[in-house]
Design an enzyme around this catalytic site. Structure first.
Site: not given
Ligand code: IDC
Length: 316
Positions: A157, A242
């Site tokens: 991302e 995702e």
């Molecule tokens: C989130 C995880 C969380 C973790 C965080 C790290 O759910 O447990 O602590 O990242 O910064 C994304 C990202 C993905 C995110 C997810 C939810 O690709 O890594 O995971 N998210 O926030 N993009 C949109 C949402």
């Protein structure tokens, strides 16, 4: 005659294991769609791991077999780069590479596709770790060049950066992979993989390329869906590598109404997808409840609301 037979047998022994080692056909991109060897459009439905840096235990054969039993076609191996224990931030490179090896081999054994995801996040500009990315993709694409199950996602991302930075990164990393394989490559788009319009206006040149589109149904609604639909009308190849049916922070309430609206659009355009995330972390995007310690043999009562929704989406 005997000699000819012997030579034939020897040649077959050399050739067959390579091709018989997997029963999923290599995929290609044609007219904006992911297709199989016969040119038939395929829609893969699956799941993304949480960071394999943090939840390595779900990379195992029995979990993957269970996923397959539930009609999961694809597992995305999310490997954080810049977060705690990331590939470029102090995580053990050899341990992470071994986990990917195992993930690829388990996916192969259970006849699923597997995405190797260079999970940039706080490193918003993919050029930040360009050198390490090139080394990483050179290594893995060489190792798996004969494994038709593998797809490559070169930057999860991109955020707080421009499409021209992403393109210049893609132009440097794609040739590294193409030296070894024509496997599909997914390119992240700006604003956390939402700006597929930028890719429509200025695509990256090359074959078997797709663009990532991510949504979280609790946060993203019709406005963002319209952007996706516009890109579909322009025949942009997209992979929803995702998504979540909760808020964009990975937590909060499930929004079923919006989730179903997103699912209808994905199905209408036969978009392949992976739901975030395969873990029991105490957040509502996880498909397993926090108190579920199992790695396989999951019952409905082990699944969160996200998990139950996914099971239905995969099996319906
Ligand atoms: C989130 C995880 C969380 C973790 C965080 C790290 O759910 O447990 O602590 O990242 O910064 C994304 C990202 C993905 C995110 C997810 C939810 O690709 O890594 O995971 N998210 O926030 N993009 C949109 C949402």
């Amino acid at each position: 005659m005997k000699k000819a037979f012997l030579i034939f047998t020897l040649i077959m022994m050399l050739i067959v294991p390579v091709h018989a080692s997997s029963n999923v056909p290599a995929l290609k991109v044609k007219n904006g769609k992911l297709v199989n060897a016969k040119g038939k459009v395929v829609q893969l439905k699956g799941i993304s791991t949480h960071g394999i840096n943090w939840f390595p235990r779900y990379v195992n054969q029995s979990t993957f077999n269970d996923l397959k039993k539930n009609k999961c076609d694809v597992v995305r191996l999310a490997m954080y780069t810049n977060e705690y224990n990331g590939y470029t931030s102090g995580g053990s490179k050899s341990k992470l590479l071994k986990l990917i090896d195992q993930g690829v081999s388990y996916a192969k054994k259970s006849h699923m596709y597997v995405i190797i995801d260079w999970h940039i996040l706080s490193d918003g500009n993919p050029l930040t770790h360009l050198k390490e990315s090139k080394q990483f993709f050179s290594k893995v694409s060489k190792k798996y060049k004969r494994v038709p199950n593998v797809l490559y996602e070169i930057c999860n991302e991109p955020n707080n950066t421009s499409w021209s930075n992403v393109k210049s990164y893609a132009k440097k990393v794609i040739p590294v992979i193409r030296k070894n394989t024509n496997a599909p490559i997914i390119i992240g788009t700006t604003t956390w993989s939402q700006d597929v319009d930028q890719a429509v206006n200025s695509p990256v040149k090359g074959k078997n390329l797709l663009y990532a589109f991510h949504f979280y149904a609790g946060t993203h609604h019709q406005d963002l869906r319209n952007k996706l639909i516009q890109a579909m009308k322009k025949k942009l190849p997209v992979f929803v590598s995702e998504y979540g049916i909760v808020n964009a922070d990975g937590n909060g309430k499930v929004n079923k109404k919006e989730a179903n609206a997103w699912a209808r659009v994905m199905d209408r355009y036969k978009l392949s997808s992976c739901m975030w995330n395969l873990s029991n972390k105490n957040e509502s995007s996880s498909v397993l409840k926090a108190n579920c310690q199992k790695l396989s043999g999951f019952k409905t009562s082990d699944l969160t609301v996200s998990g139950k929704w996914l099971k239905n989406y995969l099996t319906k």
